[in-house]
Scaffold this motif. Structure first.
Motif, mmCIF file in Angstrom:
data_model
loop_
_atom_site.group_PDB
_atom_site.id
_atom_site.type_symbol
_atom_site.label_atom_id
_atom_site.label_comp_id
_atom_site.label_asym_id
_atom_site.label_seq_id
_atom_site.Cartn_x
_atom_site.Cartn_y
_atom_site.Cartn_z
ATOM 1 N N ARG A 1 -57.555 -103.975 23.589
ATOM 2 C CA ARG A 1 -58.358 -103.084 24.458
ATOM 3 C C ARG A 1 -58.832 -103.861 25.698
ATOM 4 N NH1 ARG A 1 -63.381 -101.160 25.630
ATOM 5 N NH2 ARG A 1 -64.259 -103.118 24.864
ATOM 6 N N ASN A 2 -59.329 -105.063 25.474
ATOM 7 C CA ASN A 2 -59.812 -105.883 26.603
ATOM 8 C C ASN A 2 -58.679 -106.275 27.531
ATOM 9 O OD1 ASN A 2 -62.651 -106.189 26.386
ATOM 10 N ND2 ASN A 2 -62.312 -107.312 24.491
ATOM 11 N N GLU A 3 -57.542 -106.646 26.940
ATOM 12 C CA GLU A 3 -56.404 -107.073 27.783
ATOM 13 C C GLU A 3 -55.924 -105.921 28.667
ATOM 14 O OE1 GLU A 3 -53.268 -109.292 25.819
ATOM 15 O OE2 GLU A 3 -51.805 -108.514 27.258
ATOM 16 N N LEU A 4 -55.816 -104.739 28.086
ATOM 17 C CA LEU A 4 -55.319 -103.614 28.885
ATOM 18 C C LEU A 4 -56.371 -103.154 29.905
ATOM 19 C CD1 LEU A 4 -53.280 -101.601 26.226
ATOM 20 C CD2 LEU A 4 -52.413 -102.996 28.112
ATOM 21 N N ALA A 5 -57.644 -103.337 29.577
ATOM 22 C CA ALA A 5 -58.706 -102.978 30.533
ATOM 23 C C ALA A 5 -58.626 -103.888 31.763
ATOM 24 C CB ALA A 5 -60.068 -103.104 29.872
ATOM 25 N N ALA A 6 -58.188 -105.117 31.546
ATOM 26 C CA ALA A 6 -58.126 -106.086 32.648
ATOM 27 C C ALA A 6 -56.806 -106.025 33.401
ATOM 28 C CB ALA A 6 -58.332 -107.490 32.090
ATOM 29 N N THR A 7 -55.826 -105.220 32.870
ATOM 30 C CA THR A 7 -54.510 -105.132 33.522
ATOM 31 C C THR A 7 -54.595 -104.157 34.681
ATOM 32 O OG1 THR A 7 -53.499 -105.489 31.358
ATOM 33 C CG2 THR A 7 -52.055 -104.678 33.102
ATOM 34 N N PRO A 8 -54.249 -104.591 35.900
ATOM 35 C CA PRO A 8 -54.383 -103.681 37.044
ATOM 36 C C PRO A 8 -53.406 -102.506 36.963
ATOM 37 C CG PRO A 8 -53.426 -105.794 37.738
ATOM 38 C CD PRO A 8 -53.754 -105.901 36.282
ATOM 39 N N THR B 1 -50.351 -99.731 24.125
ATOM 40 C CA THR B 1 -49.699 -99.386 25.400
ATOM 41 C C THR B 1 -50.642 -98.495 26.186
ATOM 42 O OG1 THR B 1 -48.628 -97.397 24.528
ATOM 43 C CG2 THR B 1 -47.356 -99.453 24.417
ATOM 44 N N ARG B 2 -50.534 -98.584 27.509
ATOM 45 C CA ARG B 2 -51.354 -97.721 28.367
ATOM 46 C C ARG B 2 -50.504 -97.202 29.513
ATOM 47 N NH1 ARG B 2 -56.725 -98.893 31.854
ATOM 48 N NH2 ARG B 2 -55.266 -100.322 32.828
ATOM 49 N N CYS B 3 -50.606 -95.883 29.736
ATOM 50 C CA CYS B 3 -49.860 -95.244 30.818
ATOM 51 C C CYS B 3 -50.508 -95.629 32.152
ATOM 52 C CB CYS B 3 -49.884 -93.731 30.622
ATOM 53 S SG CYS B 3 -49.240 -92.846 32.029
ATOM 54 N N PRO B 4 -49.731 -96.228 33.078
ATOM 55 C CA PRO B 4 -50.336 -96.667 34.337
ATOM 56 C C PRO B 4 -50.821 -95.510 35.206
ATOM 57 C CG PRO B 4 -47.965 -97.021 34.377
ATOM 58 C CD PRO B 4 -48.306 -96.534 33.004
ATOM 59 N N GLU B 5 -50.250 -94.308 35.016
ATOM 60 C CA GLU B 5 -50.655 -93.163 35.851
ATOM 61 C C GLU B 5 -51.872 -92.444 35.276
ATOM 62 O OE1 GLU B 5 -47.144 -90.671 36.321
ATOM 63 O OE2 GLU B 5 -46.039 -92.564 36.429
ATOM 64 N N HIS B 6 -51.812 -92.089 33.986
ATOM 65 C CA HIS B 6 -52.858 -91.235 33.409
ATOM 66 C C HIS B 6 -53.828 -91.991 32.510
ATOM 67 C CE1 HIS B 6 -50.357 -88.117 35.026
ATOM 68 N NE2 HIS B 6 -49.342 -88.513 34.280
ATOM 69 N N GLY B 7 -53.515 -93.224 32.194
ATOM 70 C CA GLY B 7 -54.442 -94.041 31.411
ATOM 71 C C GLY B 7 -54.367 -93.822 29.914
ATOM 72 N N LYS B 8 -53.470 -92.936 29.439
ATOM 73 C CA LYS B 8 -53.384 -92.687 27.995
ATOM 74 C C LYS B 8 -53.124 -94.003 27.237
ATOM 75 C CE LYS B 8 -50.945 -90.075 24.490
ATOM 76 N NZ LYS B 8 -49.902 -89.125 24.133
ATOM 77 N N PHE B 9 -53.887 -94.185 26.157
ATOM 78 C CA PHE B 9 -53.811 -95.439 25.384
ATOM 79 C C PHE B 9 -53.316 -95.138 23.974
ATOM 80 C CE2 PHE B 9 -56.382 -98.290 22.480
ATOM 81 C CZ PHE B 9 -55.648 -99.445 22.699
#
Ligand code: FAD
Length: 276
Positions: A269-276, A200-208
């Motif tokens: 990691r790659n999928e979340l990096a590509a998620t806007p 999971t990744r926080c859309p505001e702060h980027g925490k993964f």
């Protein structure tokens, strides 16, 4: 299966009616495990259904899941979750990650699955990844809170004291608003999970957060302030998951589970990096 040793079934209206506890007593939730194999030491079942806890409570704080909530009810919430709960599709992904048919989903409870503490417990994967916190009711003590990721301590092992009841699991709203990526592998179609990873990744702060389940004897959660580089993620997995922590059973060898853990972690990691 008939449980020949059971001599008493209690149906309390309130949990505090159960004032004493002795070996041989068992809380009965959906019964999908309790009635699936002999329980030679069990003489008393205490049915949780008569407590009539509301299954799912949606609020601005997040989601309160009663331990007695059926897996099918959580699955259905996917379609009517608040619009900003971007992680809600995980409910369905995980509810359908059982080695089981719809007959099990309609009886098995979220709490029963978490208490069972099996490595392939998909409700553990779900609630741990969404930062779930369990409320526990000890017999005769004050309620206490334990993070799901700390609740399960090993294969079929958890932190419950004798007679202690898992009352509910809280998923905080901020976790439900996260982006997510899900990966699972089973050796056979609709089989038991060999590996189940959720990022999971926080859309505001980027925490993964990366939550590793099914591959390991207990859930392992890795936390990063932002999305790590591939090498950093790989190193963190190596540090957190020694070879002895990978499960070894008929559904997969430790070596294969380790291989898939690294492989899926990098995909996530790659999928979340590509998620806007
Ligand atoms: C065909 C089949 C396939 C299955 N596949 C899977 C699978 O893929 N993954 C998996 O993890 N499991 C699987 N199971 C095992 C089991 O069905 C599930 O773990 C299920 O979620 C258990 O929930 P339940 O409500 O039926 O629990 P029950 O059978 O009622 O109880 C399970 C245990 O938890 C205790 N308990 C239940 N609720 C509470 C509570 N609130 N507080 C304290 N203790 C409690 C009970 O005393 C008992 O020891 C499968 C079982 C079958 C028969």
């Amino acid at each position: 299966m008939d449980l020949h040793g059971v001599r008493c079934v209690r149906r309390p209206a309130r949990a505090d009616e159960i004032t004493s506890w002795e070996p041989g007593c068992a809380w009965l939730a959906g019964g999908t495990w309790l009635f699936s194999e002999p329980q030679v030491n069990t003489h008393t079942l205490i049915d949780l259904e008569t407590l009539r806890w509301p299954s799912l409570q949606v609020s601005a704080d997040g989601l309160e899941i009663a331990a007695t909530c059926k897996v099918a009810a959580l699955d259905q919430l996917t379609d009517r979750a608040p619009a900003d709960w971007t992680a809600a599709p995980l409910f369905r992904h995980c509810c359908r990650a059982f080695l089981a048919s719809f007959k099990i989903w309609h009886e098995a409870t979220i709490g029963g699955n978490i208490v069972m503490a099996l490595p392939a417990g998909p409700m553990i994967s779900l609630t741990a990844s969404l930062e779930g916190v369990c409320t526990l009711w000890p017999r005769g003590g004050e309620p206490r809170s334990v993070r799901v990721v700390d609740f399960v301590t090993g294969d079929h092992r958890n932190v419950l004291a004798p007679g202690e009841l898992l009352r509910s699991i809280h998923l905080p709203a901020h976790a439900l608003r996260k982006q997510f990526a899900f990966r699972r592998f089973t050796l056979t179609h609709l089989g038991r999970s060999e590996v189940l990873l959720i990022g999971t990744r926080c859309p505001e702060h980027g925490k993964f957060l990366l939550t590793i389940t099914a591959a390991t004897l207990r859930p392992v959660q890795l936390s990063f302030a932002t999305l790590p580089a591939a090498a950093e993620l790989k190193r963190a997995i190596t540090d957190a998951v020694p070879p002895t922590l990978y499960l070894d059973d008929t559904h997969g060898s430790p070596e294969h589970r380790a291989h898939l853990t690294y492989y899926f972690a990098e995909q996530i990691r790659n999928e979340l990096a590509a998620t806007p």
